[in-house]
Design a protein around this motif. Structure first.
Motif, PDB file in Angstrom:
ATOM      1  N   PHE A  62       7.260  50.484  73.553  1.00 35.95           N
ATOM      2  CA  PHE A  62       7.338  51.636  74.454  1.00 35.95           C
ATOM      3  C   PHE A  62       8.492  52.571  74.085  1.00 35.95           C
ATOM      4  O   PHE A  62       8.539  53.704  74.558  1.00 35.95           O
ATOM      5  N   ILE A  68       3.072  57.334  79.350  1.00 34.29           N
ATOM      6  CA  ILE A  68       2.158  56.184  79.377  1.00 34.29           C
ATOM      7  C   ILE A  68       1.032  56.520  80.334  1.00 34.29           C
ATOM      8  O   ILE A  68       1.277  56.910  81.480  1.00 34.29           O
ATOM      9  N   THR A 103      10.899  55.947  79.218  1.00 34.68           N
ATOM     10  CA  THR A 103       9.686  56.763  79.136  1.00 34.68           C
ATOM     11  C   THR A 103       9.748  57.835  80.213  1.00 34.68           C
ATOM     12  O   THR A 103      10.116  57.551  81.348  1.00 34.68           O
TER      13      THR A 103
END
Length: 127
Positions: A62, A68, A103
């Motif tokens: 990630f 995502i 993220t």
């Protein structure tokens, strides 16, 4: 270029969404539960095969992902356990990994079951 990781990439929504995202200029990494799902993806698309309900090295993947799109879900089973393993535990692990990797955005897809009066295991695991 925006780096997007799609969980559940081999499912119905994932395999239809990925070509649209690719044509729109996003760099895609697919996350699959089984290697057999690879046949539904474009040939040169990077992919990861893992069980999201279990923490592991996949979480390091990630790093560098901007967005995502979490599509992975258990939609049928004869027993309760897979629904909670793959809908609850896996989602928690995805969120934890995304936070750890910094993220920027997580988009979680679900179904109308989350707001319905259904009482089956699928609906319970989505609430």
């Amino acid at each position: 270029m925006t780096n997007v990781l799609v969980t559940g990439a081999g499912g119905f929504v994932g395999r239809n969404l990925i070509p649209i995202l690719t044509q729109s200029g996003f760099k895609i990494t697919a996350l699959l539960k089984n290697d057999s799902e690879r046949k539904f993806l474009p040939k040169n698309l990077p992919y990861i095969v893992t069980d999201l309900s279990k923490k592991g090295d996949w979480q390091k993947q990630f790093i560098g992902i901007d967005v995502i799109i979490h599509l992975a879900a258990q939609i049928s089973s004869k027993t309760r356990e897979p629904f909670f393993k793959n809908n609850v535990d896996a989602t928690k692990n995805v969120i934890e990994a995304a936070i750890g990797a910094k993220t920027k955005k997580i988009i979680v897809f679900s179904s109308a079951a989350v707001t319905s009066i259904r009482l089956d295991w699928y609906a319970q695991s989505k609430k």
